[in-house]
Motif scaffolding. Sequence first.
Motif, short mmCIF file in Angstrom:
data_model
loop_
_atom_site.label_atom_id
_atom_site.label_comp_id
_atom_site.label_asym_id
_atom_site.label_seq_id
_atom_site.Cartn_x
_atom_site.Cartn_y
_atom_site.Cartn_z
N PRO A 1 3.34 15.71 0.73
CA PRO A 1 2.36 16.77 0.49
C PRO A 1 1.06 16.25 -0.12
O PRO A 1 0.20 17.05 -0.48
CB PRO A 1 3.09 17.68 -0.49
CG PRO A 1 3.97 16.76 -1.27
CD PRO A 1 4.40 15.70 -0.27
N VAL A 2 0.89 14.95 -0.21
CA VAL A 2 -0.25 14.39 -0.94
C VAL A 2 -1.33 13.83 -0.03
O VAL A 2 -2.51 14.13 -0.19
CB VAL A 2 0.25 13.29 -1.91
CG1 VAL A 2 -0.90 12.65 -2.65
CG2 VAL A 2 1.28 13.84 -2.87
N ASN A 3 -0.95 12.99 0.92
CA ASN A 3 -1.92 12.25 1.71
C ASN A 3 -2.48 13.04 2.89
O ASN A 3 -1.73 13.73 3.59
CB ASN A 3 -1.29 10.94 2.21
CG ASN A 3 -1.00 10.00 1.08
OD1 ASN A 3 -1.91 9.55 0.39
ND2 ASN A 3 0.27 9.72 0.84
N TYR B 1 -6.19 9.89 6.18
CA TYR B 1 -5.85 8.71 5.39
C TYR B 1 -4.66 7.98 6.00
O TYR B 1 -4.67 6.74 6.08
CB TYR B 1 -5.55 9.10 3.94
CG TYR B 1 -5.15 7.91 3.10
CD1 TYR B 1 -6.07 6.91 2.78
CD2 TYR B 1 -3.83 7.76 2.66
CE1 TYR B 1 -5.69 5.80 2.03
CE2 TYR B 1 -3.45 6.66 1.90
CZ TYR B 1 -4.38 5.69 1.59
OH TYR B 1 -4.01 4.59 0.85
N VAL B 2 -3.66 8.72 6.41
CA VAL B 2 -2.48 8.09 7.04
C VAL B 2 -2.92 7.34 8.30
O VAL B 2 -2.51 6.19 8.52
CB VAL B 2 -1.39 9.14 7.34
CG1 VAL B 2 -0.23 8.51 8.12
CG2 VAL B 2 -0.90 9.78 6.05
N THR B 3 -3.77 7.94 9.10
CA THR B 3 -4.30 7.27 10.30
C THR B 3 -5.03 5.99 9.90
O THR B 3 -4.85 4.94 10.51
CB THR B 3 -5.24 8.21 11.07
OG1 THR B 3 -4.53 9.38 11.45
CG2 THR B 3 -5.80 7.54 12.31
N HIS C 1 6.70 -4.39 4.95
CA HIS C 1 5.94 -3.22 5.43
C HIS C 1 6.18 -2.01 4.52
O HIS C 1 5.24 -1.27 4.20
CB HIS C 1 6.31 -2.87 6.87
CG HIS C 1 5.88 -3.87 7.89
ND1 HIS C 1 4.77 -4.65 7.77
CD2 HIS C 1 6.43 -4.19 9.09
CE1 HIS C 1 4.62 -5.42 8.84
NE2 HIS C 1 5.63 -5.16 9.65
N VAL C 2 7.43 -1.80 4.13
CA VAL C 2 7.75 -0.66 3.24
C VAL C 2 6.98 -0.81 1.93
O VAL C 2 6.36 0.13 1.45
CB VAL C 2 9.27 -0.54 3.00
CG1 VAL C 2 9.56 0.42 1.86
CG2 VAL C 2 9.98 -0.11 4.27
N ARG C 3 7.00 -2.01 1.39
CA ARG C 3 6.28 -2.27 0.14
C ARG C 3 4.78 -2.01 0.30
O ARG C 3 4.13 -1.40 -0.56
CB ARG C 3 6.54 -3.70 -0.31
CG ARG C 3 5.81 -4.15 -1.52
CD ARG C 3 6.18 -3.28 -2.72
NE ARG C 3 5.59 -3.81 -3.91
CZ ARG C 3 6.27 -4.12 -4.99
NH1 ARG C 3 7.57 -3.95 -5.02
NH2 ARG C 3 5.66 -4.60 -6.03
N TYR D 1 -0.06 1.59 -0.52
CA TYR D 1 -1.07 2.51 -0.02
C TYR D 1 -0.83 3.95 -0.48
O TYR D 1 -1.63 4.84 -0.20
CB TYR D 1 -1.11 2.50 1.51
CG TYR D 1 -1.90 1.36 2.11
CD1 TYR D 1 -3.29 1.41 2.19
CD2 TYR D 1 -1.26 0.25 2.64
CE1 TYR D 1 -4.01 0.39 2.77
CE2 TYR D 1 -1.97 -0.78 3.22
CZ TYR D 1 -3.35 -0.71 3.29
OH TYR D 1 -4.07 -1.73 3.86
N GLY D 2 0.32 4.19 -1.12
CA GLY D 2 0.63 5.53 -1.59
C GLY D 2 1.39 6.39 -0.60
O GLY D 2 1.52 7.60 -0.79
#
Length: 97
Positions: free
Chosen positions: A31-33, A37-39, A79-81, A86-87
């Motif tokens: 519910p934040v990003n 931003y994700v793109t 990648h997960v890290r 990136y939040g």
Amino acid sequence: MALLSAPDLDEVRDVARAPEGPWQTVVWNDPVNLMSYVTHVFKEYFGFPQATAEKLMLAVHHEGHAVVAEGAREQMELHVRAMHDYGLWATLRREPR
């Protein structure tokens, strides 16, 4: 009638050590990003073209998650890290068979 021979008890088989399947990095909706931003993260970190980054972002938004990478466990852990840095919410999982 043929008789079966007894198994060789000196033979060791470790079925639990069967080769692992590929691992996946999964990004989850949050519910934040913002979608933009994700793109941006997908383009910047993974180097995806705009269309691919948007497609994956829309999967995250509409389906709740998207697989953004597959490969060796160690690479997927990185990648997960990075997604966490990136939040974004991300997890590691073994590819379902």
